[in-house]
Enzyme design. Structure first.
Site, mmCIF file in Angstrom:
data_model
loop_
_atom_site.group_PDB
_atom_site.id
_atom_site.type_symbol
_atom_site.label_atom_id
_atom_site.label_comp_id
_atom_site.label_asym_id
_atom_site.label_seq_id
_atom_site.Cartn_x
_atom_site.Cartn_y
_atom_site.Cartn_z
ATOM 1 N N SER A 83 0.868 -1.174 0.000
ATOM 2 C CA SER A 83 0.000 0.000 0.000
ATOM 3 C C SER A 83 0.907 1.227 0.000
ATOM 4 C CB SER A 83 -0.927 -0.063 1.214
ATOM 5 O OG SER A 83 -1.854 0.984 1.173
ATOM 6 N N ASP A 93 -4.238 -4.699 5.940
ATOM 7 C CA ASP A 93 -4.466 -5.628 4.839
ATOM 8 C C ASP A 93 -3.186 -6.440 4.595
ATOM 9 O OD1 ASP A 93 -6.052 -6.741 2.874
ATOM 10 O OD2 ASP A 93 -5.665 -5.182 1.389
ATOM 11 N N HIS A 151 -2.898 -1.189 -3.207
ATOM 12 C CA HIS A 151 -4.041 -0.287 -3.028
ATOM 13 C C HIS A 151 -3.899 0.882 -3.980
ATOM 14 C CE1 HIS A 151 -4.473 -1.851 1.360
ATOM 15 N NE2 HIS A 151 -4.865 -2.728 0.451
#
Ligand SMILES: C[S@@+](CC[C@H](N)C(=O)[O-])C[C@H]1O[C@@H](n2cnc3c(N)ncnc32)[C@H](O)[C@@H]1O
EC number: 3.1.1.61
Lengths: 269, 194
Positions: free
Chosen positions: B18, B138, B45
């Site tokens: 991310s 995540d 992401h």
């Protein structure tokens, strides 16, 4: 968590007891969805879950509602709607009557988006919009035209990005956290249950939308659905799919012409 | 048409990240030359409105060829695949990729957990997962799933990450096979083919 073999058992039983065939759904997604409801509803034994599905039709319907993915948006992919607005609608203008079909319309955001475009183009009065889904519950929501108010900021941005020039808030009435879309938009909509796995063509259309539905099907079922659309599309009509979907593997080349790089194809023979 | 029986046994390297992971990818990808025996899948992401910028950037920086991800494209060794914006990326047993618009997971779509878990089910011990920089949880559950299925897991050394939260969260919740800095990640990937 359920095992692969249990998933196959469930698929077979559902077909036998209810005639709904999920056998050609993409397993990766289907398994996630079945596991999700299995856990949400607090099952710990597969047999228990299976017999609930088998003997309780109410629960079966609930399961279908929950395993289908209904996430949707108004004016999702604004550039797509821009092409509809600028390139497709002007071509429909000359027709005395316009028929559209949204297959897998979910809660209707896509259908209301389209009604807004048709209205702005001055075509809504001579249009008829069929909107279908396998999931009866989402159709009830779609009929009401009621969406969460908190989404309106994003939707009005999408609307503007798609080339919309009006004040988006004129299209709905805000009330206690909900946005109720104007009745005149819904006047030309017809909602009904239709299953792309087993049902047949029911009319001839000038535009068919089936966006982000085929991704849940395997290649064979995708082919079936696209053939169904082909049977239901007038010559020179348009078929619109989601941004990551294609008709490439399903129809003979030369029958359709793609619009630039958009996921919109015109039936040319 | 590609035949079904070919390539039924190949390794998959799946990379998740991310905030702060793009700069790592930009250092790692140019160093990889041929990757004949495995496929690389990147799940980071990204903004839901970003249609192609990430793909273009990766394509520009890497020697290995990028294949555009569309629904049901076949995963083949020797190529890089990038999870598209606004969809979860899933793996089918027949080596095809599926897309899914279901609810966000960890506020993310694509979600790293979703892709890692799905890949783990199909590729088991042939799967290698790497988790890079990021500021969200995540990826942790996904790495656990890979480990449970016998795959190999690698976490970027949090000290070398712009955003250490994501790799730290993973390390606190499991024991990765390797915790590596960026040059070591490059070296590691170069040995996968052997
Ligand atoms: C992700 S939604 C797509 C909504 C909208 N078209 C969009 O793109 O935002 C997928 C829809 O397909 C419906 N669906 C799934 N299987 C179907 C089938 N066999 N026949 C008709 N609709 C189906 C689901 O119930 C769900 O509402």
């Amino acid at each position: 968590m359920i095992e692969d073999i249990e998933l196959e058992t469930l698929i077979n039983e559902v077909y036998e007891y209810y005639g709904f065939d999920f056998g050609s759904y993409s397993r990766a997604s289907l398994k996630r969805r079945v596991n999700r409801i299995y856990q949400l509803d607090g099952f710990s034994h597969f047999e228990q879950f299976l017999s609930k599905v088998r003997y309780d039709p109410e629960y079966f319907r609930h399961m279908v509602d929950e395993i289908t993915v209904n996430v949707t948006e108004m004016f999702r992919d604004p550039s797509f709607y821009k092409v509809i607005r600028n390139q497709i609608l002007p071509l429909l203008d000359a027709k005395p009557f316009i028929r559209l079909w949204h297959a897998g319309c979910s809660t209707g955001e896509e259908v209301y988006s389209m009604a807004i475009l048709l209205k702005e183009a001055g075509l809504l009065h001579k249009s008829l919009i069929y909107a279908t889904d396998i999931n009866v519950k989402v159709l009830e929501t779609a009929k009401k035209g009621i969406f969460p108010l908190r989404m309106m900021k994003e939707y009005s941005e999408n609307y503007r990005d798609s080339g919309g020039k009006e004040d988006f808030s004129n299209y709905y009435t805000a009330n206690y956290g909900i946005a109720k879309f104007n009745e005149d938009l819904a006047q030309k909509m017809v909602f009904s249950q239709h299953n792309l796995v087993s049902d047949t063509s029911f009319n001839e259309f000038d535009v068919i939308f089936c966006r982000n539905v085929l991704i849940y099907f395997d290649n064979d079922l995708q082919k079936r659905a696209i053939n169904l659309f082909d049977d239901s599309l007038a010559l020179l009509g348009f078929l619109a799919l989601g941004t990551k979907e294609t008709i490439k593997y399903s129809v003979s080349p030369g029958k359709y012409k793609q619009l630039d790089r958009e996921k919109i194809w015109r039936k040319i023979r | 048409m590609e035949k079904d029986q070919i390539n039924s046994h190949f390794k998959v390297l799946i990379i998740g990240g991310s905030a702060g992971s793009l700069s790592v990818l930009m250092q790692v990808l140019p160093q990889l030359t041929a990757i004949k025996s495995f496929a690389i899948v990147i799940v980071v992401h990204r903004k839901s409105t970003d249609e192609q910028t990430l793909e273009k950037l990766i394509d520009l920086k890497s020697v290995v060829k990028l294949r555009q991800v569309e629904d049901k494209v076949r995963l083949l060794p020797g190529f890089i695949y990038v999870a598209p914006s606004n969809y979860h990326l899933l793996f089918e047993k027949n080596h095809k990729l599926s897309l899914d618009t279901s609810e966000k997971v960890n506020y993310s779509r694509p979600s790293i957990d979703v892709s890692f878990e799905s890949a783990a089910e199909v590729y088991k011990n042939l799967l290698i997962g790497i988790l890079l920089s990021g500021s969200n949880a995540d990826g942790t559950n996904g790495l656990k799933a890979i480990q449970k299925e016998g795959g190999t897991i690698v976490v970027q050394n949090p000290e070398t990450a712009d955003m250490p939260f994501m790799p730290n969260n993973a390390i606190q919740n499991m024991t990765p096979d390797y915790v590596l800095n960026i040059p070591e990640i490059i070296q590691f990937i170069c040995t996968i083919g052997n």
